[in-house]
Motif scaffolding. Structure first.
Motif, PDB file in Angstrom:
ATOM      1  N   ASN A  43       0.858  -1.183   0.000  1.00  0.00           N
ATOM      2  CA  ASN A  43       0.000   0.000   0.000  1.00  0.00           C
ATOM      3  C   ASN A  43       0.897   1.237   0.000  1.00  0.00           C
ATOM      4  N   TYR A  44       0.838   2.029  -1.047  1.00  0.00           N
ATOM      5  CA  TYR A  44       1.668   3.222  -1.175  1.00  0.00           C
ATOM      6  C   TYR A  44       0.965   4.503  -0.729  1.00  0.00           C
ATOM      7  N   THR A  45      -0.225   4.373  -0.177  1.00  0.00           N
ATOM      8  CA  THR A  45      -0.922   5.564   0.285  1.00  0.00           C
ATOM      9  C   THR A  45      -0.539   5.868   1.733  1.00  0.00           C
ATOM     10  N   ASP A  46      -0.982   7.005   2.240  1.00  0.00           N
ATOM     11  CA  ASP A  46      -0.698   7.411   3.619  1.00  0.00           C
ATOM     12  C   ASP A  46      -1.757   6.931   4.608  1.00  0.00           C
ATOM     13  N   TYR A  47      -2.674   6.095   4.166  1.00  0.00           N
ATOM     14  CA  TYR A  47      -3.762   5.646   5.032  1.00  0.00           C
ATOM     15  C   TYR A  47      -4.007   4.152   4.822  1.00  0.00           C
ATOM     16  N   PRO A  48      -4.543   3.463   5.819  1.00  0.00           N
ATOM     17  CA  PRO A  48      -4.866   2.044   5.655  1.00  0.00           C
ATOM     18  C   PRO A  48      -6.019   1.862   4.669  1.00  0.00           C
ATOM     19  N   VAL A  49      -6.071   0.712   4.047  1.00  0.00           N
ATOM     20  CA  VAL A  49      -7.151   0.401   3.114  1.00  0.00           C
ATOM     21  C   VAL A  49      -7.945  -0.773   3.665  1.00  0.00           C
ATOM     22  N   GLU A  50      -9.229  -0.816   3.314  1.00  0.00           N
ATOM     23  CA  GLU A  50     -10.123  -1.842   3.836  1.00  0.00           C
ATOM     24  C   GLU A  50     -10.900  -2.509   2.714  1.00  0.00           C
ATOM     25  N   THR A  87     -10.646 -11.775   0.284  1.00  0.00           N
ATOM     26  CA  THR A  87     -10.957 -10.435   0.765  1.00  0.00           C
ATOM     27  C   THR A  87     -10.083 -10.151   1.972  1.00  0.00           C
ATOM     28  N   ILE A  88      -9.411  -9.009   1.955  1.00  0.00           N
ATOM     29  CA  ILE A  88      -8.586  -8.567   3.072  1.00  0.00           C
ATOM     30  C   ILE A  88      -9.376  -7.490   3.792  1.00  0.00           C
ATOM     31  N   ASP A  89      -9.647  -7.708   5.072  1.00  0.00           N
ATOM     32  CA  ASP A  89     -10.471  -6.747   5.806  1.00  0.00           C
ATOM     33  C   ASP A  89      -9.778  -5.405   5.988  1.00  0.00           C
TER      34      ASP A  89
END
Length: 108
Positions: A43-50, A87-89
């Motif tokens: 993940n290259y963003t500054d926030y977690p992904v769901e 699916t990754i929570d």
């Protein structure tokens, strides 16, 4: 017509080992051999992904999800023709799927 057909054929799902859905700013890598496969997602963003959906082509016997700071988690998949869907929570920075008993099988 030739260009349209080549573009369509080149982007069909059967030509990708892995696809990610519901995520932006992430890259995935797929490597396989000797009955095992590894899917690594960064993940290259500054926030977690769901709720990331991961489609992997081929079949497998078991899968283990690894994320930093969390215990390994056995995961099950929803099969689709030619592959499996996970699916990754939630993912902070990275995660990996270890697929055991992997076989490319007949791709659709």
């Amino acid at each position: 017509n030739f260009v349209v057909e080549m573009t369509r054929d080149g982007t069909l799902h059967r030509n990708f080992g892995i696809r990610l859905y519901n995520v932006a700013g992430a890259l995935a890598n797929f490597s396989a051999g000797r009955g095992r496969a590894l899917v690594t997602i960064v993940n290259y963003t500054d926030y977690p992904v769901e709720q990331i959906t991961v489609d992997v082509l081929g079949s497998y016997k078991s899968a283990l999800l690894l994320r930093p700071g969390l215990p390994p988690q056995a995961v099950t998949a929803e099969p689709f023709p030619g592959g499996a869907r996970f699916t990754i929570d939630r993912m902070e920075t990275l995660c990996s799927f270890h697929l055991q008993g992997w076989s490319s099988g007949p791709l659709q």
